[in-house]
Scaffold this motif. Structure first.
Motif, PDB file in Angstrom:
ATOM      1  N   UNK A  85      53.768 -41.961 107.348  1.00 50.88           N
ATOM      2  CA  UNK A  85      55.055 -41.294 107.546  1.00 50.88           C
ATOM      3  C   UNK A  85      55.272 -40.175 106.545  1.00 50.88           C
ATOM      4  N   UNK A  86      54.719 -40.327 105.361  1.00 48.27           N
ATOM      5  CA  UNK A  86      54.799 -39.264 104.368  1.00 48.27           C
ATOM      6  C   UNK A  86      54.085 -38.016 104.885  1.00 48.27           C
ATOM      7  N   UNK A  87      52.947 -38.222 105.522  1.00 48.07           N
ATOM      8  CA  UNK A  87      52.194 -37.100 106.102  1.00 48.07           C
ATOM      9  C   UNK A  87      53.000 -36.441 107.223  1.00 48.07           C
ATOM     10  N   UNK A  88      53.719 -37.248 108.010  1.00 47.86           N
ATOM     11  CA  UNK A  88      54.514 -36.704 109.111  1.00 47.86           C
ATOM     12  C   UNK A  88      55.641 -35.800 108.621  1.00 47.86           C
ATOM     13  N   UNK A  89      56.167 -36.087 107.438  1.00 47.23           N
ATOM     14  CA  UNK A  89      57.275 -35.298 106.897  1.00 47.23           C
ATOM     15  C   UNK A  89      56.817 -34.176 105.966  1.00 47.23           C
ATOM     16  N   UNK A  90      55.529 -34.075 105.720  1.00 46.39           N
ATOM     17  CA  UNK A  90      55.019 -33.048 104.820  1.00 46.39           C
ATOM     18  C   UNK A  90      55.121 -31.663 105.468  1.00 46.39           C
ATOM     19  N   UNK A  91      55.058 -30.629 104.636  1.00 41.28           N
ATOM     20  CA  UNK A  91      55.141 -29.268 105.167  1.00 41.28           C
ATOM     21  C   UNK A  91      53.964 -28.969 106.100  1.00 41.28           C
ATOM     22  N   UNK A  92      52.831 -29.542 105.793  1.00 37.61           N
ATOM     23  CA  UNK A  92      51.648 -29.316 106.625  1.00 37.61           C
ATOM     24  C   UNK A  92      51.900 -29.733 108.073  1.00 37.61           C
ATOM     25  N   UNK A 234      62.686 -43.484 105.719  1.00 38.83           N
ATOM     26  CA  UNK A 234      63.689 -43.127 104.714  1.00 38.83           C
ATOM     27  C   UNK A 234      63.036 -42.809 103.367  1.00 38.83           C
ATOM     28  N   UNK A 235      62.091 -43.646 102.966  1.00 36.51           N
ATOM     29  CA  UNK A 235      61.398 -43.443 101.691  1.00 36.51           C
ATOM     30  C   UNK A 235      60.592 -42.146 101.721  1.00 36.51           C
ATOM     31  N   UNK A 236      59.933 -41.887 102.831  1.00 32.57           N
ATOM     32  CA  UNK A 236      59.131 -40.661 102.954  1.00 32.57           C
ATOM     33  C   UNK A 236      60.017 -39.424 102.946  1.00 32.57           C
TER      34      UNK A 236
END
Length: 268
Positions: A85-92, A234-236
């Motif tokens: 999920x962190x990757x999904x919210x990244x700028x990339x 939420x955390x991401x």
């Protein structure tokens, strides 16, 4: 991993050689160039290990919190979900600064209201995850507004929802209602991570799940896909908003991220 082991071995070897030199009378002088060179090499290698990608990741993951509680990223399953999920919210992945624009505009107001009710600040990210800060969004089940309230729940916590007015679309009023709802859920669960899950799936449903599975640990509960990913989202979201540079949002990195290693500089 191989690089890390090589560095560790190099440090150990250097220390062994250095201790040998210390025990030699002719090498005790502070001006001894060999001793000085070895000392410098040991220090460089120690710093290399301390700032290696593996160590940086470990330290960063230890800093990841939700509602003042550490997220158990030492658990491989939790780590995998978080990274997804962190990757999904990244700028990339996003290729836009909309998340940060909306956060800058709305989150200070939301945080102030939540604080007045004693709600952890991390719940300010709920509207970003729920509605993308778009009050006009309505789910197929009928949830609407910034906080995606169902009509009955909205009315229960003081909002007007009828043919002529829908206060779920009012940021201030709906945030006050959300704070009252979150506070009532905390009285039920006494755990803010479970409160977040209950906000998504409903208090009654979560209670039944806890009773059937015999655990109150969100990260060990077998939940439906949406609720099982909710806290991770939420955390991401919190991480990409609070640490923009680290996750590719360099335009918003005017100052140091909340989490940043000494060898990570926001070079703008």
């Amino acid at each position: 991993m191989i690089k890390k082991r090589v560095l560790c071995c190099s440090v150990v070897l250097s220390v062994m050689i250095l201790s040998k030199l210390y025990s030699t009378p002719n090498s005790t002088s502070k001006k001894d160039p060999i001793r000085k060179a070895l000392l410098e090499q040991v220090e460089k290698q120690k710093k290399a290990i301390a700032l290696s990608p593996e160590k940086q990741k470990e330290a960063y993951y230890r800093s990841v919190m939700f509602a003042n509680k550490q997220v158990p990223l030492h658990n491989p399953s939790v780590e995998r979900k978080f990274e997804r999920y962190l990757a999904n919210f990244s700028f990339r992945k996003q290729q836009t600064y909309d998340l940060h624009k909306k956060a800058a505009k709305h989150l200070p107001q939301i945080a102030t209201i939540l604080k007045s009710y004693g709600i952890p600040e991390d719940f300010k990210y709920v509207p970003l995850v729920e509605s993308d800060m778009n009050p006009r969004i309505t789910s197929h089940k009928g949830a609407g507004g910034y906080w995606q309230f169902m009509p009955a729940t909205a009315r229960l916590y003081g909002l007007k929802v009828n043919a002529s007015v829908d206060e779920r679309k009012d940021l201030i009023k709906s945030t006050h209602a959300a704070a009252r709802y979150l506070k009532s859920l905390y009285k039920e669960f006494n755990d803010w991570t479970l409160v977040a899950a209950a906000y998504n799936v409903g208090g009654g449903s979560l209670k039944n799940t806890i009773r059937r599975q015999g655990t109150k640990d969100y990260y060990n509960l077998n939940l439906n896909k949406e609720t099982g990913s909710y806290v991770y989202k939420l955390v991401s979201m919190k991480q990409v908003i609070e640490n923009p540079y680290k996750h590719g949002y360099k335009r918003y990195a005017q100052v140091k991220d909340k989490y940043q290693h000494s060898n990570e500089a926001n070079l703008l």
